[in-house]
Design a protein around this motif. Sequence first.
Motif, short mmCIF file in Angstrom:
data_model
loop_
_atom_site.label_atom_id
_atom_site.label_comp_id
_atom_site.label_asym_id
_atom_site.label_seq_id
_atom_site.Cartn_x
_atom_site.Cartn_y
_atom_site.Cartn_z
N LYS A 1 0.83 -1.22 0.00
CA LYS A 1 0.00 0.00 0.00
C LYS A 1 0.85 1.26 0.00
CE LYS A 1 -4.19 -1.85 2.13
NZ LYS A 1 -5.00 -1.93 3.37
N VAL A 2 1.97 1.21 0.72
CA VAL A 2 2.87 2.37 0.79
C VAL A 2 3.50 2.66 -0.57
CG1 VAL A 2 5.11 3.15 1.69
CG2 VAL A 2 3.41 2.22 3.25
N ILE A 3 3.91 1.60 -1.27
CA ILE A 3 4.58 1.75 -2.56
C ILE A 3 3.60 2.11 -3.68
CG2 ILE A 3 5.99 0.53 -4.29
CD1 ILE A 3 7.44 1.22 -1.64
N ASP A 4 2.39 1.57 -3.61
CA ASP A 4 1.39 1.79 -4.66
C ASP A 4 1.13 3.29 -4.85
OD1 ASP A 4 -0.49 1.13 -6.57
OD2 ASP A 4 -2.12 0.89 -5.13
N GLY A 5 1.33 3.77 -6.07
CA GLY A 5 1.06 5.18 -6.36
C GLY A 5 2.24 6.11 -6.15
#
Length: 198
Positions: A93-97
Motif C-alpha cells: 500500500k505504501v509503494i502503490d502510487g
Amino acid sequence: MSDPKQTEQTELAKTQEMQAVRPPEDEEHFRAEQDRIKGMIAANAPPNEILSELLLMIEAQSPEIIGSILLLSDDGNHVKHAVAPSLPENYVKVIDGSPIGPKHGSCGTAMFRGKPVIVTDIFTDPLWEEYRGFASAIDVAACWSTPILSSKGKVLGSFAMYYRKPRTPTGEESHLTNVATKLASVAIEHHASRVQHG
C-alpha cells in the motif's frame, strides 16, 4: 600417456561444473511451468492471476527471492501495484502510487531509467533514502528491479527481486529475471490488446 594427476583435476573441474548447472529434471519442470503460464495468457486468464502465478513460479526456483511486479500508471509518472504475493500488504500500500524518478527506490528508478537497477544494500544506497524505513519494517536488505518492456521497447512496469540480506546478482538470477520480464510483457500486452479491441 596421460598424466593421472591432470586427468583427476580435469574430472574434478567437470564435477564442479556439473554441480553448478541446474539438474535436468528441475529445468524440465521450470520449462513446463513457463508453458503453463503461456497457456493461461492464451486462455485470457485475468492478468493479475497470470502475474501472480508467474511470481510464485520464480520464487519456487529460489526460496530466498521475494518477488514483486509493478505497472507504470496511465499518466506515466507513478508505479501501480500489480502483484506481490509474498510481500506484506502494508508495504504494498505504501509503494502503490509512489512516483517514478531518478531516486525512487529500485522500481521507481528502473522505470524512470528504462534500465535495470541493482541495489545490493538498501541501507547504504542513496536510491533508497526515502524508502529505507519501509524496507527495514519488512526486513528486506536488497532489491534488484528490471523494467518490463513492451515489444516496442516502451516501459510497462517492473519486476523486482527482494532479499532479506545484502546480495549481489548471479547468472542464475539473471536467467530468472529474463524469463519473468519476457512472460510479464507478453501477459500485459496481450491484456491491453484485448481491452483495446474489446
